[in-house]
Design an enzyme around this catalytic site. Structure first.
Site, PDB file in Angstrom:
ATOM      1  N   ARG A 167       0.847  -1.192   0.000  1.00 35.99           N
ATOM      2  CA  ARG A 167       0.000   0.000   0.000  1.00 35.99           C
ATOM      3  C   ARG A 167       0.885   1.246   0.000  1.00 35.99           C
ATOM      4  O   ARG A 167       1.516   1.567   1.004  1.00 35.99           O
ATOM      5  CB  ARG A 167      -0.932   0.024   1.212  1.00 35.99           C
ATOM      6  CG  ARG A 167      -1.785   1.295   1.266  1.00 35.99           C
ATOM      7  CD  ARG A 167      -2.997   1.195   2.171  1.00 35.99           C
ATOM      8  NE  ARG A 167      -2.678   1.077   3.577  1.00 35.99           N
ATOM      9  CZ  ARG A 167      -3.568   1.281   4.566  1.00 35.99           C
ATOM     10  NH1 ARG A 167      -4.823   1.603   4.268  1.00 35.99           N
ATOM     11  NH2 ARG A 167      -3.209   1.135   5.826  1.00 35.99           N
ATOM     12  N   ASP A 454      -4.323   2.836  13.913  1.00 38.46           N
ATOM     13  CA  ASP A 454      -3.518   3.579  12.956  1.00 38.46           C
ATOM     14  C   ASP A 454      -4.132   4.965  12.786  1.00 38.46           C
ATOM     15  O   ASP A 454      -4.945   5.402  13.601  1.00 38.46           O
ATOM     16  CB  ASP A 454      -3.367   2.823  11.630  1.00 38.46           C
ATOM     17  CG  ASP A 454      -4.682   2.693  10.864  1.00 38.46           C
ATOM     18  OD1 ASP A 454      -5.711   3.275  11.297  1.00 38.46           O
ATOM     19  OD2 ASP A 454      -4.688   2.019   9.813  1.00 38.46           O
TER      20      ASP A 454
END
Length: 554
Positions: A167, A454
């Protein structure tokens, strides 16, 4: 260090550490420079378009399906998009099957896929980025090992590993340690370009291919840009068209209105869409922040089962993906094992299992977990409820066929007395503060309240606290208004508790930045963008780095 190719000058403004010296070769930098030089103007134009749309939303506008627009106080339907004109197009056929220790454990976890993340769970320090790229190169070559310096335990890859996905950072993020023709490089193209350069041929020789997860897309034109990047990269290396495959994380409210158009733009490189549910909530709050009828309650109430807009988004995503012959992936289970409390751990595992059963029954073709210990639980659920490789034909997701624009914007109704509480306000500030402090130290993912947090969850708290203050709301359990003064007091008290008044870690800086972000008149788009200048090895002006800040040249 610099690399030059015809009229493209690439310069590195950071120490050339061991990992950087291996990864940032002249040829790899020329490739990154080629991508940035070719696509940077389009990237900046798309980011400017985001800002224009945001201003429209702040003035009362709402997102619409493609082919629908507002005019004169009403709604007009224009000709359908190319994506919906042809009922028969399909995505490309489904192919067959960053910390060094974590890369090894992730690939060994027993999952079908392991995602190496340069985005929301990574703080993009120079060492994190360069060492992460070296770790991935070594993992692809199957020569990655790690020895724990304290225990002596050696970690190495098993014979059979998960498929590696990468990613890259979103379009909005820069890589300020690198400039191309004097302009700061795109973080997206830096991450993508280095991984592709070092690994594409090795992956193809091993019978696999480069796979990517694309974050934070806001519309189909941003997907088109990625598709053009893929075409240019494949042509540059002489590999077949369609070699690259990518899944789009559907995690912005505007993208939810363009699911089919996004798939269409990437159809020859697509592996479907993935529900990024926490960033999706953040995006909703951010885009609707000035709408008095769309004020979000405390995040604890915004669950997948009880929030109408989340269910509508999931149902529509499954329907669109299966209609076009590609995967509809479920969301992330952020929980981590609770080692010292067996009963609490059992209850947490039961909640995860229930959530994964919901996803499988809804029609998802797979799912994600944040911790390797949860892989077997999630796999067992999907193996039981989805005995076939996917549900594209078996469960077409017809519940999403008739989802309306209003469905995608409907929040859960929470009793006024519980919607916003003093406990929720204090907890939200604590989450934003803890994550910001860790990010400033170079840590992009932290265990907090038995969850692996996150940027997404911190962003939800940040955006909704700003929204509550902006609208002059009060916490309903005590009737006290949420003001700048109250927020500042809570932030400073939290910092004092964590530090004892001593300047440790990055708490003082985090407190200053969080206090400012929560209290300023305009909501910052991303907390990571606010914090980014504080983790650089060189002065960052947001566009061009001064000549006297160059660290080295080749």
């Amino acid at each position: 260090m610099e690399a030059r190719s015809s009229s493209v000058l690439v310069e590195v403004h950071a120490p050339i550490c061991a990992a950087a010296s291996e990864i940032l070769t002249p040829d790899s930098l020329r490739f990154v420079g080629y991508l940035c030089n070719r696509f940077e103007d389009r990237r900046r134009a798309l980011l400017a378009a985001r800002q224009s749309r945001a201003m429209e939303f702040d003035s009362g506008a709402l997102p619409h399906f493609e082919g629908v627009r507002q005019a004169g106080g009403g709604t007009l339907r224009e000709p359908h998009s190319r994506a919906t004109d042809d009922p028969h197009w399909q995505c490309a056929p489904i192919p067959s099957p960053v910390d060094r220790k974590m890369v090894i454990n992730g690939l060994n976890s027993g999952a079908n896929v392991y995602m190496a993340d340069f985005e929301d769970s990574t703080s993009p320090t120079w060492s994190n980025l360069t060492e992460g790229q070296r770790n991935l190169r070594d993992a692809v070559c199957r020569k990655i090992t790690y020895t724990n310096p304290k225990t002596g335990k050696v970690y190495a890859l098993k014979d059979k590993t998960a498929v590696l996905f990468v990613r890259p950072r979103g379009w909005h993020l820069d890589e300020a340690h690198v400039t191309v023709n004097g302009r700061v490089a795109s973080g997206s193209l830096f991450d993508f370009g280095l991984f592709f350069f070092h690994n594409v041929h090795t992956l193809l020789q091993m019978g696999t291919r480069p796979y990517f997860y694309l974050p934070k897309l806001e519309d189909y034109l941003e997907a088109r840009l990625w598709n053009d990047v893929f075409k240019a990269a494949q042509s540059y290396f002489g590999v077949s068209y369609g070699t690259i495959r990518a899944t789009v994380l559907l995690e912005t409210i505007t993208a939810a209105f363009q699911m089919e158009e996004i798939l269409y733009e990437l159809k020859d490189h697509s592996l479907g869409l993935n529900c990024g549910r926490w960033d999706y909530l953040f995006s909703y709050i951010k885009k609707m922040k000035c709408h008095e009828d769309k004020i979000a309650p405390d995040r604890s109430f915004l669950t997948m089962t009880d929030t109408p807009l989340l269910k509508a988004y999931v149902d529509r995503l499954i329907f669109i993906c299966h209609k076009r012959g590609t995967f509809a992936m479920g969301g992330m289970a952020a929980q981590i094992p609770i080692k010292n409390d067996p009963s609490a751990n059992d209850a947490a595992m039961a909640r995860i299992k229930k959530d994964k059963i919901r996803e499988a029954l809804a029609g998802h073709d797979g799912t994600w977990v944040a911790h390797p210990a949860l892989v077997s639980l999630a796999k067992n659920v999907f193996d039981n409820y989805m005995p076939t490789p996917n549900q594209i034909d078996k469960n077409p997701g017809l519940a999403g066929k008739d989802i309306t624009e209003a469905d995608l914007l409907k929040l859960r109704e929470v009793p006024t007395s519980k919607a916003i509480t003093s406990v929720g306000l204090k907890r939200g500030i604590s989450i934003v503060l803890a994550y910001t402090e860790a990010w400033l130290r170079g840590v992009g993912c932290i265990p907090l309240n038995h969850h692996m947090e996150d940027a997404a969850t911190a962003e939800i708290s940040r955006a909704q606290i700003w929204q509550w203050r902006h609208h002059g709301l009060s916490t309903q359990d005590d009737g006290v208004r949420i003001t700048k003064e109250r927020i500042s007091k809570l932030v400073n008290a939290d910092v004092k508790v964590r530090t004892g008044g001593e300047d440790v870690g990055k708490w003082f800086l985090a407190g200053k930045l969080v206090e400012d972000m929560l209290n300023k008149e305009n909501l910052d788009d991303f907390l990571t963008s606010v914090c980014y200048p504080h983790i650089l090895t060189t002065k960052y002006e947001g566009d061009v780095i001064p000549e006297d800040e160059f660290v080295s040249k080749l």
